[in-house]
Design a protein around this motif. Structure first.
Motif, PDB file in Angstrom:
ATOM      1  N   SER A  34       0.827  -1.216   0.000  1.00 45.24           N
ATOM      2  CA  SER A  34       0.000   0.000   0.000  1.00 45.24           C
ATOM      3  C   SER A  34       0.856   1.260   0.000  1.00 45.24           C
ATOM      4  O   SER A  34       0.569   2.219  -0.733  1.00 45.24           O
ATOM      5  CB  SER A  34      -0.927   0.004   1.219  1.00 45.24           C
ATOM      6  OG  SER A  34      -1.814  -1.075   1.175  1.00 45.24           O
ATOM      7  N   LEU A  35       1.896   1.275   0.837  1.00 41.02           N
ATOM      8  CA  LEU A  35       2.764   2.450   0.887  1.00 41.02           C
ATOM      9  C   LEU A  35       3.566   2.599  -0.406  1.00 41.02           C
ATOM     10  O   LEU A  35       3.897   3.721  -0.810  1.00 41.02           O
ATOM     11  CB  LEU A  35       3.697   2.351   2.089  1.00 41.02           C
ATOM     12  CG  LEU A  35       3.003   2.400   3.465  1.00 41.02           C
ATOM     13  CD1 LEU A  35       4.000   2.209   4.587  1.00 41.02           C
ATOM     14  CD2 LEU A  35       2.251   3.714   3.636  1.00 41.02           C
ATOM     15  N   THR A  36       3.876   1.475  -1.061  1.00 38.04           N
ATOM     16  CA  THR A  36       4.524   1.556  -2.374  1.00 38.04           C
ATOM     17  C   THR A  36       3.593   2.221  -3.383  1.00 38.04           C
ATOM     18  O   THR A  36       4.008   3.092  -4.162  1.00 38.04           O
ATOM     19  CB  THR A  36       4.911   0.147  -2.870  1.00 38.04           C
ATOM     20  OG1 THR A  36       5.736  -0.484  -1.888  1.00 38.04           O
ATOM     21  CG2 THR A  36       5.664   0.216  -4.187  1.00 38.04           C
ATOM     22  N   LEU A  37       2.318   1.820  -3.368  1.00 39.82           N
ATOM     23  CA  LEU A  37       1.334   2.455  -4.251  1.00 39.82           C
ATOM     24  C   LEU A  37       1.146   3.930  -3.904  1.00 39.82           C
ATOM     25  O   LEU A  37       0.977   4.772  -4.792  1.00 39.82           O
ATOM     26  CB  LEU A  37      -0.011   1.728  -4.128  1.00 39.82           C
ATOM     27  CG  LEU A  37      -0.134   0.361  -4.787  1.00 39.82           C
ATOM     28  CD1 LEU A  37      -1.421  -0.321  -4.349  1.00 39.82           C
ATOM     29  CD2 LEU A  37      -0.099   0.489  -6.297  1.00 39.82           C
ATOM     30  N   ALA A  38       1.168   4.246  -2.596  1.00 38.54           N
ATOM     31  CA  ALA A  38       0.918   5.618  -2.147  1.00 38.54           C
ATOM     32  C   ALA A  38       2.070   6.567  -2.457  1.00 38.54           C
ATOM     33  O   ALA A  38       1.876   7.782  -2.473  1.00 38.54           O
ATOM     34  CB  ALA A  38       0.639   5.632  -0.645  1.00 38.54           C
ATOM     35  N   SER A  39       3.253   6.032  -2.706  1.00 40.16           N
ATOM     36  CA  SER A  39       4.410   6.886  -3.001  1.00 40.16           C
ATOM     37  C   SER A  39       4.840   6.736  -4.463  1.00 40.16           C
ATOM     38  O   SER A  39       4.568   7.613  -5.297  1.00 40.16           O
ATOM     39  CB  SER A  39       5.564   6.540  -2.059  1.00 40.16           C
ATOM     40  OG  SER A  39       5.839   5.144  -2.079  1.00 40.16           O
TER      41      SER A  39
END
Length: 616
Positions: free
Chosen positions: A89-94
């Protein structure tokens, strides 16, 4: 004073219309947030004639509403759900937001004649998914999908706004300074690290403060939710004032506070639900009023093309590349790519170029508004059918439960729950309530009696129980109605069941060799599945071993796998061309290709030999 009352009257009527419209949306499956936006458009300057052009006030109201929504989103996200989906999720968010913005920037520079920086600014404005839209459609829309996929979408939508906001602010300042590419420097990277770092740190500290104050506050129970929301907005505003990301901080504070048991938690949750609904209505109405639809035709065609490019090209490519290292099957990655709804956040960010007095400022706003409309129309209306088409709707584990949480004074070391005994529930069929549940009272036909003297429970009885806070979901099974089984769900859990306690080496011997490595052969099937699933198995989770698929059919009270289904047919790909496949599938396909190429010469020699014998 007369003008004041007229403004209050009109505002109240608009909120009431939006609230009543939700009944129609629930009945006909329309995207509710799209309805709120359209009501604002109809009431605006090109509709009923309500003039509203205060961009600064709209940005302030929208930011506060978004902070309320993000806090509630974090408050409703379990720590376990965050853990299982945090890294993807954090990969997608950044990285995902950056890739989406770059691809949309290229398309915008081509479709609208913008420079690369102007196109990148527009791409940044529409790059993030909308937390309000995603949380509403997943939590209230009745879409029951794997917890890992749901958590990925929810955590991504809650954490990607800070990245989009940072990019938008940085590009507005860069373009406004007139320095062009020279304005992009290491100072921006330092500002990004500062904003994200302060957002996480102050969010955690703010969450601790909320739990501490709410736990020790001795006041009227009705004031507790107000204190909690006020403290959340304090975290949001203070973090922003010292140079951090207030939106990230308030989301992190919500996650921390929501996973700590606080007094009056049921009251806080109900209050939060109401405030979130109000925040969504106000935000979408205000942004709808701000738009001028008569200006849309001039840029309608390129804006719609940009929206379609975002939906069908930019978002899917960014999601695929970000999720490539993770164990998401093709259908799951495709669904994550589709649930990339744009909403109020994009319109809110589109106000920034206007506040920064940039060239083409109104064009940014109008294009972003059309992109949001297209996204809510195309994606918002089709999320459930797409999930069903991809086979991601998991059969319900239990049926409906009629339960009420009752707040107790003092420290929250126990809960008082009220269950209504419903038809076909296990407790009605004679299954006993465990002693640790401490049943105390039964209300039958309007009369109350002690549980010990109530005899066998009857349908529509109300049962009151004292339990430990983490045990309520175990009682849900006892008081739930029978889960409806759709004919399409009968094959969801595989052709037959196998014992989770059997050695995993049996699978390798029967369907291999080569399915497992040496270490995996020493495990049981349950241990193998938990290891492949990152340490925790959930209902309906799947593990692929070549053409073999293992499915979690059921879990016990301690979340250990109790039943495993097996399918000998691999899940059909969502599409024929190899997009959305993960790294493991790429390796498997390459291995199959090499294996087939290795067998081909031997087969050819055999054919040549047979041909020679026939000729002889």
């Amino acid at each position: 004073m007369e003008a004041f009352y007229i403004v209050v009257l009109v505002s109240t009527v608009l909120v009431l219309i939006a609230a009543f419209s939700s009944l129609l949306a629930f009945r006909f499956g329309a995207p509710l947030l799209l309805l709120f936006l359209l009501i604002g458009l109809i009431a605006g300057t090109d509709g009923l004639g309500i003039e509203f052009s205060n961009n600064y006030l709209a940005y302030i109201l929208g930011s506060i509403a978004l902070a309320v929504i993000l806090f509630d989103s974090g408050y409703g996200t379990s720590l376990q759900s965050f853990k299982i989906a945090a890294i993807p999720s954090l990969t997608l968010a950044s990285a995902g937001v950056l890739m989406t913005a770059s691809l949309c920037g290229l398309a915008a520079s081509f479709l609208l004649g913008f420079t690369w920086l102007e196109g990148l600014l527009l791409g940044s404005i529409v790059a993030s998914t909308d937390a309000a839209a995603v949380f509403f459609l997943l939590r209230i829309g009745g879409i029951n999908i794997r917890d890992k996929v749901r958590s990925t979408l929810e955590v991504e939508s809650g954490t990607n706004d800070p990245m989009a906001i940072f990019l938008t602010i940085a590009l507005v300042e860069t373009i406004g300074s007139g320095e062009g590419y020279g304005g992009i420097n290491l100072a921006m990277l330092a500002m990004f690290v500062q904003q994200m770092g302060l957002g996480v740190i102050l969010g955690l500290l703010g969450g601790m403060m909320i739990v501490l104050v709410a736990g020790r506050l001795e006041t009227d129970r009705g004031l507790t939710p107000i204190f909690v929301l006020a403290l959340a907005l304090l975290v949001f505003s203070f973090t922003g004032a010292v140079g951090g990301s207030g939106f990230l901080a308030v989301y992190v504070a919500g996650i921390y506070a929501g996973n700590k048991k606080m007094p009056a938690s049921a009251t806080i949750k109900r209050f939060q639900d109401g405030m979130t609904w109000l925040a969504q209505i106000v935000m979408f109405l205000v942004l709808g009023l701000l738009a001028t639809p008569s200006q849309f035709p001039a840029i309608a065609i390129p804006a719609v093309l940009l929206a379609l490019f975002l939906i069908f090209v930019a978002r899917p490519i960014a999601v695929w590349l970000c999720l490539l290292p993770f164990d998401y099957i093709q259908r799951e990655t495709g669904f994550v790519a589709w649930v990339g709804l744009r909403g109020a956040v994009s319109i809110l960010l589109a106000i920034m170029p206007i506040l920064g007095n940039l060239d083409h400022a109104q064009t940014y706003f109008n294009v972003a508004f059309i992109v949001v409309l297209v996204s809510l129309l195309v994606q918002g209306w089709t999320i459930k059918p797409v999930a069903k088409k991809l086979g991601l709707i998991t059969p319900p584990r239990i049926g409906a439960v009629q339960k009420v949480e009752i707040d107790l004074p003092g420290a929250a070391h126990h809960e008082l729950l009220s269950y209504r005994v419903v038809k076909d529930s296990p407790v009605l069929r004679g299954e006993r309530i465990p002693r640790w549940a401490m049943p105390s009272l039964v209300v039958r036909d309007g009369k109350s009696m002690r549980y010990q003297y109530a005899g066998r429970l009857r349908e529509n009885d109300l049962v009151y129980l004292f339990i430990a806070p983490s045990y309520s979901r175990l009682l849900d099974r006892l008081f739930a109605s029978r889960a409806p089984v759709d004919p399409e769900d009968t094959d969801f859990f595989g052709s037959f069941t196998i014992s989770p306690l059997r050695p995993a080496a049996d699978l390798d011997a029967a369907y291999g060799p080569g399915l497992l490595n040496e270490q995996e052969r020493t495990l049981t099937i349950a241990e193998l599945m938990k290891q492949r699933l990152g340490g925790k198995a959930d209902y309906a989770d799947r593990v692929r071993l070549g053409s073999l698929i293992l499915i979690v059919r059921d879990l016990d009270e301690t979340d250990h796998i109790r039943s495993v289904g097996m399918s000998l047919e691999a899940v059909e790909p969502a599409m024929n061309f190899p997009i959305f496949i993960n790294m493991h599938e790429i390796v498997d396909r390459l291995r199959d290709f090499v294996r087939k190429r290795g067998k081909q010469p031997a087969k050819q020699i055999s054919n040549d030999s047979n041909t020679g014998e026939n000729e002889a």
